[in-house]
Write a protein that holds these residues in place. Structure first.
Motif, PDB file in Angstrom:
ATOM      1  N   GLU A   1       0.523  -1.305  -0.124  1.00  0.00           N
ATOM      2  CA  GLU A   1      -0.222   0.194  -0.103  1.00  0.00           C
ATOM      3  C   GLU A   1       1.114   1.075   0.477  1.00  0.00           C
ATOM      4  N   ARG A   2       0.428   1.860  -0.373  1.00  0.00           N
ATOM      5  CA  ARG A   2       1.040   3.716  -0.511  1.00  0.00           C
ATOM      6  C   ARG A   2       1.971   3.955   0.588  1.00  0.00           C
ATOM      7  N   GLY A   3       1.474   3.810   1.550  1.00  0.00           N
ATOM      8  CA  GLY A   3       2.366   3.836   3.057  1.00  0.00           C
ATOM      9  C   GLY A   3       3.296   3.569   2.957  1.00  0.00           C
ATOM     10  N   LYS A   4       3.561   2.795   2.568  1.00  0.00           N
ATOM     11  CA  LYS A   4       4.979   1.822   2.629  1.00  0.00           C
ATOM     12  C   LYS A   4       5.903   1.414   1.806  1.00  0.00           C
ATOM     13  N   LEU A   5       5.436   3.088   0.960  1.00  0.00           N
ATOM     14  CA  LEU A   5       6.190   3.046  -0.140  1.00  0.00           C
ATOM     15  C   LEU A   5       7.541   3.535   0.831  1.00  0.00           C
ATOM     16  N   LEU A   6       9.162   3.895  -0.102  1.00  0.00           N
ATOM     17  CA  LEU A   6       9.770   4.717   0.852  1.00  0.00           C
ATOM     18  C   LEU A   6       9.099   5.933  -0.228  1.00  0.00           C
ATOM     19  N   ALA A   7       9.594   5.849  -1.439  1.00  0.00           N
ATOM     20  CA  ALA A   7       9.799   7.465  -2.787  1.00  0.00           C
ATOM     21  C   ALA A   7       8.404   8.383  -2.202  1.00  0.00           C
ATOM     22  N   ALA A   8       7.127   7.543  -1.917  1.00  0.00           N
ATOM     23  CA  ALA A   8       5.564   7.912  -1.054  1.00  0.00           C
ATOM     24  C   ALA A   8       5.729   8.862   0.116  1.00  0.00           C
ATOM     25  N   LYS A   9       6.695   8.558   1.002  1.00  0.00           N
ATOM     26  CA  LYS A   9       7.102   9.456   1.853  1.00  0.00           C
ATOM     27  C   LYS A   9       8.136  10.349   2.109  1.00  0.00           C
ATOM     28  N   HIS A  10       8.812  10.205   1.543  1.00  0.00           N
ATOM     29  CA  HIS A  10      10.391  10.804   1.576  1.00  0.00           C
ATOM     30  C   HIS A  10      10.832  11.000   0.392  1.00  0.00           C
ATOM     31  N   ASP A  11      11.831  12.867   0.281  1.00  0.00           N
ATOM     32  CA  ASP A  11      12.632  12.955  -1.271  1.00  0.00           C
ATOM     33  C   ASP A  11      13.231  12.031  -1.329  1.00  0.00           C
ATOM     34  N   ILE A  12      14.486  11.750  -1.937  1.00  0.00           N
ATOM     35  CA  ILE A  12      15.240  11.240  -2.383  1.00  0.00           C
ATOM     36  C   ILE A  12      16.526  11.358  -1.524  1.00  0.00           C
ATOM     37  N   GLU A  13      17.354  12.294  -1.034  1.00  0.00           N
ATOM     38  CA  GLU A  13      17.884  13.051   0.087  1.00  0.00           C
ATOM     39  C   GLU A  13      17.467  12.464   0.992  1.00  0.00           C
ATOM     40  N   GLU A  14      15.987  11.882   1.687  1.00  0.00           N
ATOM     41  CA  GLU A  14      15.484  12.009   2.660  1.00  0.00           C
ATOM     42  C   GLU A  14      16.326   9.939   2.602  1.00  0.00           C
ATOM     43  N   MET A  15      16.088  10.046   1.471  1.00  0.00           N
ATOM     44  CA  MET A  15      15.549   7.840   1.004  1.00  0.00           C
ATOM     45  C   MET A  15      17.609   7.430   0.892  1.00  0.00           C
ATOM     46  N   ALA A  16      18.427   9.027  -0.148  1.00  0.00           N
ATOM     47  CA  ALA A  16      19.378   8.206   0.820  1.00  0.00           C
ATOM     48  C   ALA A  16      20.290   7.994   1.921  1.00  0.00           C
ATOM     49  N   ARG A  17      19.338   8.481   2.900  1.00  0.00           N
ATOM     50  CA  ARG A  17      20.016   9.089   4.116  1.00  0.00           C
ATOM     51  C   ARG A  17      19.544   7.356   5.099  1.00  0.00           C
ATOM     52  N   ILE A  18      18.213   7.262   4.801  1.00  0.00           N
ATOM     53  CA  ILE A  18      17.696   5.511   5.015  1.00  0.00           C
ATOM     54  C   ILE A  18      17.943   4.408   4.789  1.00  0.00           C
ATOM     55  N   ILE A  19      18.616   5.193   3.393  1.00  0.00           N
ATOM     56  CA  ILE A  19      19.457   3.523   2.782  1.00  0.00           C
ATOM     57  C   ILE A  19      20.894   3.193   3.098  1.00  0.00           C
ATOM     58  N   GLY A  20      21.771   4.200   4.107  1.00  0.00           N
ATOM     59  CA  GLY A  20      22.941   4.647   4.581  1.00  0.00           C
ATOM     60  C   GLY A  20      23.495   4.841   3.223  1.00  0.00           C
ATOM     61  N   ALA A  21      23.185   5.647   1.690  1.00  0.00           N
ATOM     62  CA  ALA A  21      23.838   5.431   0.423  1.00  0.00           C
ATOM     63  C   ALA A  21      24.878   7.038   0.573  1.00  0.00           C
ATOM     64  N   ASP A  22      25.585   6.840  -0.751  1.00  0.00           N
ATOM     65  CA  ASP A  22      26.227   9.155  -0.042  1.00  0.00           C
ATOM     66  C   ASP A  22      25.720   8.934  -1.567  1.00  0.00           C
ATOM     67  N   SER A  23      25.334   8.824  -2.091  1.00  0.00           N
ATOM     68  CA  SER A  23      24.395   9.391  -2.608  1.00  0.00           C
ATOM     69  C   SER A  23      23.146   8.489  -3.498  1.00  0.00           C
ATOM     70  N   LEU A  24      22.252   9.074  -4.149  1.00  0.00           N
ATOM     71  CA  LEU A  24      21.003   7.977  -4.686  1.00  0.00           C
ATOM     72  C   LEU A  24      20.226   8.470  -5.546  1.00  0.00           C
ATOM     73  N   ALA A  25      20.109   7.920  -7.015  1.00  0.00           N
ATOM     74  CA  ALA A  25      19.379   8.939  -7.820  1.00  0.00           C
ATOM     75  C   ALA A  25      18.599   7.483  -8.377  1.00  0.00           C
ATOM     76  N   PHE A  26      17.236   8.321  -9.402  1.00  0.00           N
ATOM     77  CA  PHE A  26      16.662   7.569  -9.562  1.00  0.00           C
ATOM     78  C   PHE A  26      16.470   7.908 -11.914  1.00  0.00           C
TER      79      PHE A  26
END
Length: 489
Positions: free
Chosen positions: A410-435
Motif C-alpha cells: 500500500e502507498r503508505g509503505k512505499l519509501l518514495a511516497a514518504k521521503h524525498d531522494i535525499e532522505e531516501m539516500a540517508r535511510i538506505i545509507g548511501a553516499d548518493s542516490l539517483a533514479f
C-alpha cells in the motif's frame, strides 16, 4: 507450519511478480510443452502451478499444486496423467486471494456447452462490485481469486456460442488481464483493451499454436514467435487454424512499463523490443543523467545486471560482479525469527570483497520499494571495504501502488511516497542516490519523452496516472474478508 519462500521475506524491495500463462493447441505433447513453458515463466510466479489438458472426447484432466513447476510436474507420471492435444497452464503469484489449492489456476467449470478452463494474469479492478452482484444472483464462488468472476459471467450469459459468452464477460470486467481459456472446441487468448498485461502467439514446428506471457516460453519448446496478441484482441485457435475478433473499440495502448524494467526475462522480446537491449539503454540513460565519480559499477543481481552493464559502458567504468547471488536458496523451513530475517539478504546475496575493497562503488538496481533490502545491500558493500557507495536505480521512484496485477505494498509503505531522494539516500545509507527520470526512461524506450496526453505505457506506479478505473477502490460498501486481501487494499 506452512513452508516459507525465503526470497519472499528476504527481498521485499522489488515489486513482486504477476503470473504466467501458457496454452498449447495441436500437439500430442501438449501438457509436457505447457510444463516447459511454465518453467520458462517461473520468474512470474512461484507460489503454485497448474495444468489442465483436453483429451479426445472432450475429457479434461487437471493437476495443480503449491510450489514450483518442477515440484509439481517433474514426474513423468504426472504428465502422463494429462493426455490430449491441447493444454493450458498457470504460474501463480497471488495478488488477490490466499495461496490455497482452490485458488490455483487454471480454474475449471462444467457448462451446458461442456468443460471450460481459464487461466488469468492481472487484476480486475471491479471484481468486488461484480462478485457482489453475482452472489446476489445466486452464484456460488468456490475461490477467493478475482479470476473466478470470468467463470460466473460466462455461466449467466444469455449468448449462445462460447466466444460470444466470453466477449459478454470481458465487456463487463474492468482491469488488466491476459487470459487463456480452453474448451471442447478451441484454445482462446485475450488481452484487455489497453494491453497492460503481455500475451504472445507462437507456432509449433510440428504444427499447432502456443499462447504465452513471454517469448522465452516459446523458445524453450522450439516454437516460432508469430506476433503479440493485440490489445483488446481475442484469438481463437482450433483444428481449422487461427482467427481473430476485436470486440472492443479503439483504445490507446498502455502496456506495463515495468515489464521492460524488471518483470520480463532478459531474453524475452516484449512488444517487439528485446528486453536485454532495453535494460542496457536504460542503464546508459541513467549514467548520462546521474554521473558520479567512482571506480567500479556493480549490479544488484540478477535484475540489475543489464542496466549496470549499460551504465558502466556509458560512464567508461569497469563493470564487476561485486555481489554474488546464491541461486539455490529455494524453499526453507527455517522459522522467520528477527535474527533469521536479518540474515535473509546475506543468504541470498554475498559481497565479493576482492572487487569492492577500497573502491568507490556505484550500485545499480531496478527499483526501491520499501528500502529495507537496499539498506542491507549498501551495508553489506560497506562492510566489504567500499569507501563510497552510490546507489543508482533504473526506474523512477515508485510512489504509487499498482492495482493491475503487480504485488506492491500500500502507498503508505512505499519509501518514495514518504521521503524525498535525499532522505531516501540517508535511510538506505548511501553516499548518493539517483533514479532515472521519467522522460529518461521513455527516451530509453525510443521516445522523445513522456507525452502526458498519450503516454503509450502504464506508468501509474511512478505517476499515479491510473488509466483503468479503480472501481473497487472507490466502492465504499462492506467487503467480505476474502476481498480485503486484494492487492494494495
Amino acid at each position: 507450519m506452512d513452508d516459507l519462500r525465503l526470497d519472499r521475506w528476504a527481498d521485499d524491495d522489488h515489486p513482486h511478480e504477476e503470473c504466467g500463462v501458457v496454452g498449447v493447441w495441436g500437439s500430442a505433447d501438449a501438457a509436457a510443452l505447457t510444463a516447459l513453458g511454465l518453467h520458462a515463466l517461473q520468474h512470474r510466479g512461484q507460489e503454485a502451478a497448474g495444468i489442465v489438458s483436453l483429451a479426445a472426447g472432450g475429457q479434461f484432466h487437471a493437476h495443480k499444486g503449491r510450489g514450483l513447476v518442477g515440484d509439481n510436474f517433474g514426474d513423468a507420471q504426472v504428465i502422463a496423467g494429462l493426455p490430449g492435444r491441447a493444454a493450458l497452464g498457470h504460474n501463480r503469484y497471488a495478488t488477490t486471494g490466499e495461496t490455497a489449492l482452490r485458488n490455483v489456476q487454471p480454474l475449471y467449470a462444467d457448462f451446458e456447452f461442456g468443460g471450460f478452463a481459464v487461466a488469468h494474469n492481472g487484476n480486475l479492478t471491479n471484481a468486488h462490485v461484480l462478485k457482489r452482484a453475482l452472489v446476489r444472483r445466486g452464484c456460488l464462488f468456490q475461490s477467493t481469486t478475482d479470476s473466478e468472476v470470468f467463470i460466473h459471467l460466462i455461466a449467466i450469459s444469455l449468448y449462445t456460442t462460447v466466444t460470444d459468452r466470453l466477449i459478454d464477460a470481458l465487456k463487463q470486467v474492468q482491469g488488466a488481464y491476459s487470459l487463456v481459456a480452453l474448451h471442447n472446441g478451441a484454445l482462446i487468448g485475450a488481452r484487455d483493451p489497453m494491453g497492460v498485461r503481455p500475451l504472445v502467439l507462437g507456432r509449433l514446428a510440428q504444427g499447432g499454436f502456443v499462447l504465452a506471457s513471454e517469448t522465452c516460453a516459446l523458445d524453450i519448446i522450439g516454437a516460432e514467435f508469430v506476433r503479440d496478441v493485440e490489445p483488446g484482441e481475442i484469438v481463437l485457435i482450433d483444428d481449422a487454424g487461427l482467427r481473430s475478433v476485436r470486440p472492443f473499440g479503439k483504445t490507446s495502448s498502455r502496456f506495463c512499463i515495468f515489464e521492460y524494467i524488471y518483470f520480463a526475462r532478459p531474453d524475452s522480446t516484449v512488444e517487439g523490443t528485446p528486453v536485454y537491449d532495453t535494460r542496457k539503454r536504460i542503464g546508459a540513460e541513467l549514467a548520462r543523467e546521474s554521473a558520479v565519480g567512482a571506480d567500479v559499477v556493480v549490479p544488484v543481481p540478477d535484475s540489475g545486471v543489464p542496466a549496470a552493464m549499460g551504465y558502466a559502458a556509458e560512464a567508461g567504468l569497469p563493470f564487476e560482479l561485486g555481489i554474488i547471488r546464491n541461486h539455490y536458496v529455494g524453499r526453507t523451513f527455517i522459522e522467520p525469527t528477527d535474527q533469521i530475517r536479518n540474515l535473509g539478504v546475506k543468504l541470498k546475496h554475498s559481497a565479493n570483497r576482492a572487487t569492492l575493497e577500497g573502491k568507490r562503488v556505484i550500485l545499480v538496481d531496478d527499483s526501491i520499494v520499501r528500502g529495507t533490502t537496499s539498506r542491507k545491500i549498501v551495508e553489506m558493500v560497506r562492510q566489504a571495504g567500499a569507501t563510497e557507495v552510490h546507489m543508482r536505480i533504473s526506474s523512477p521512484p515508485t510512489t504509487h501502488s499498482c492495482f493491475y496485477g503487480i504485488d506492491t505494498p500500500e502507498r503508505g509503505k512505499l519509501l518514495a511516497a514518504k521521503h524525498d531522494i535525499e532522505e531516501m539516500a540517508r535511510i538506505i545509507g548511501a553516499d548518493s542516490l539517483a533514479f532515472i527520470s521519467l522522460d529518461g526512461l521513455y527516451r530509453a524506450l525510443g521516445r522523445a519523452g513522456r507525452d502526458p496526453a498519450s503516454p503509450g505505457y502504464c506508468d501509474a506506479c511512478f505517476t499515479g496516472d491510473y488509466a483503468i478505473p479503480l472501481t473497487d477502490q472507490q466502492d465504499n460498501s462492506e467487503r467480505p474478508p476474502s476481498l480485503l486481501q486484494a492487492a494494495n487494499q
